[in-house]
Design a protein around this motif. Structure first.
Motif, PDB file in Angstrom:
ATOM      1  N   ASN A  83      -4.309 -22.906  -3.111  1.00 63.45           N
ATOM      2  CA  ASN A  83      -3.737 -24.033  -3.615  1.00 63.45           C
ATOM      3  C   ASN A  83      -2.815 -23.945  -4.740  1.00 63.45           C
ATOM      4  OD1 ASN A  83      -5.375 -23.235  -5.775  1.00 63.45           O
ATOM      5  ND2 ASN A  83      -6.139 -25.386  -5.904  1.00 63.45           N
ATOM      6  N   GLN A  84      -2.276 -22.662  -4.917  1.00 62.43           N
ATOM      7  CA  GLN A  84      -1.310 -22.092  -5.901  1.00 62.43           C
ATOM      8  C   GLN A  84      -0.189 -21.554  -5.287  1.00 62.43           C
ATOM      9  OE1 GLN A  84      -3.886 -19.796  -8.106  1.00 62.43           O
ATOM     10  NE2 GLN A  84      -3.913 -21.229  -9.762  1.00 62.43           N
ATOM     11  N   LEU A  85      -0.150 -21.545  -4.004  1.00 60.62           N
ATOM     12  CA  LEU A  85       1.021 -20.696  -3.434  1.00 60.62           C
ATOM     13  C   LEU A  85       2.250 -21.855  -3.579  1.00 60.62           C
ATOM     14  CD1 LEU A  85      -0.392 -19.854  -0.014  1.00 60.62           C
ATOM     15  CD2 LEU A  85       0.228 -18.482  -1.868  1.00 60.62           C
ATOM     16  N   PRO A  86       3.559 -21.224  -3.887  1.00 60.91           N
ATOM     17  CA  PRO A  86       4.543 -22.003  -3.863  1.00 60.91           C
ATOM     18  C   PRO A  86       4.989 -23.182  -2.734  1.00 60.91           C
ATOM     19  CG  PRO A  86       5.305 -20.140  -3.543  1.00 60.91           C
ATOM     20  CD  PRO A  86       3.853 -19.865  -3.517  1.00 60.91           C
ATOM     21  N   MET A  95      20.720 -26.291  -7.287  1.00 63.55           N
ATOM     22  CA  MET A  95      19.155 -26.399  -8.006  1.00 63.55           C
ATOM     23  C   MET A  95      18.577 -27.646  -7.761  1.00 63.55           C
ATOM     24  SD  MET A  95      18.359 -23.261  -9.078  1.00 63.55           S
ATOM     25  CE  MET A  95      19.345 -22.107  -8.099  1.00 63.55           C
ATOM     26  N   GLN A  96      19.166 -28.748  -7.780  1.00 63.45           N
ATOM     27  CA  GLN A  96      18.438 -30.244  -7.747  1.00 63.45           C
ATOM     28  C   GLN A  96      18.133 -30.108  -6.406  1.00 63.45           C
ATOM     29  OE1 GLN A  96      17.692 -32.252 -10.374  1.00 63.45           O
ATOM     30  NE2 GLN A  96      16.449 -33.170  -8.678  1.00 63.45           N
ATOM     31  N   SER A 136      11.720 -28.874  -2.413  1.00 64.48           N
ATOM     32  CA  SER A 136      10.328 -28.509  -2.505  1.00 64.48           C
ATOM     33  C   SER A 136       9.164 -29.741  -2.365  1.00 64.48           C
ATOM     34  CB  SER A 136      10.113 -27.680  -4.015  1.00 64.48           C
ATOM     35  OG  SER A 136      10.094 -28.615  -4.909  1.00 64.48           O
ATOM     36  N   LYS A 137       9.872 -30.859  -2.987  1.00 66.28           N
ATOM     37  CA  LYS A 137       8.884 -32.021  -3.002  1.00 66.28           C
ATOM     38  C   LYS A 137       9.139 -32.670  -1.448  1.00 66.28           C
ATOM     39  CE  LYS A 137       8.820 -32.514  -7.963  1.00 66.28           C
ATOM     40  NZ  LYS A 137       7.179 -32.209  -7.804  1.00 66.28           N
ATOM     41  N   GLY A 138       9.800 -32.240  -0.615  1.00 63.76           N
ATOM     42  CA  GLY A 138      10.057 -32.960   0.565  1.00 63.76           C
ATOM     43  C   GLY A 138      11.124 -34.006   0.639  1.00 63.76           C
TER      44      GLY A 138
END
Length: 169
Positions: free
Chosen positions: A78-81, A150-151, A157-159
């Motif tokens: 559950n900690q994988l990026p 970067m944004q 990463s948040k979909g």
């Protein structure tokens, strides 16, 4: 011989691997984006951008593919990026070797990976596509372009963002 947390360290990583694993878990449990880049100047600039965009605490940097694999080994499932940003041209493990290792491990084979490079290599790019890289992103020429990328990494990463698959030659 050095001392790490009061333990004599003679260079044998096996002796301190449990401590390193706990350190990674404790320090980086909220990592959403893992950036793999061997250029200290690029890393410094990306850190500044992430700080300016207020999500530096959710990003972790490692200098090469081999370090990435050791880092991932120290994490719970559950900690994988959520996203790995991988430089294509690195010493020790280049982008292809790193992605091959990620895809060959059933624990990591579904991790999302984006190649972030300034000099795409057509042969490597073809192999990376075969391995299921999500996209290729060219490093920017200006700080403002870098902030935008970067944004986009953060949103991805948040979909909330999908990079188009760029033609790489």
């Amino acid at each position: 011989m050095a001392f790490i947390t009061g333990i004599a360290f003679d260079g044998n990583l096996d002796k301190i691997k449990p401590l390193l694993t706990l350190y990674f878990i404790f320090m980086y449990s909220d990592v959403q984006i893992l950036i793999v880049d061997d250029d200290p100047e690029d890393v410094f600039i990306m850190q500044m951008m992430c700080k300016e965009l207020s999500f530096l605490e959710n990003v972790h940097f490692v200098p090469d593919g081999l370090t990435l694999l050791h880092y991932l080994d120290g994490l719970y499932e559950n900690q994988l990026p959520l996203l790995i940003i991988l430089d294509q041209n690195m010493p020790r493990f280049n982008g292809v070797q790193t992605l091959e290792a990620i895809r060959s491990n059933t624990r990591y084979h579904l991790l999302r990976v984006i190649i972030y490079t300034d000099l795409p290599d057509a042969l490597q790019s073809n192999r990376l596509k075969e391995l299921g890289v999500e996209a290729f992103v060219t490093k920017p020429n200006t700080y403002e372009q870098g902030l935008e990328i970067m944004q986009q990494f953060h949103d991805c990463s948040k979909g909330g963002y999908t990079f188009p698959m760029a033609a790489t030659g």
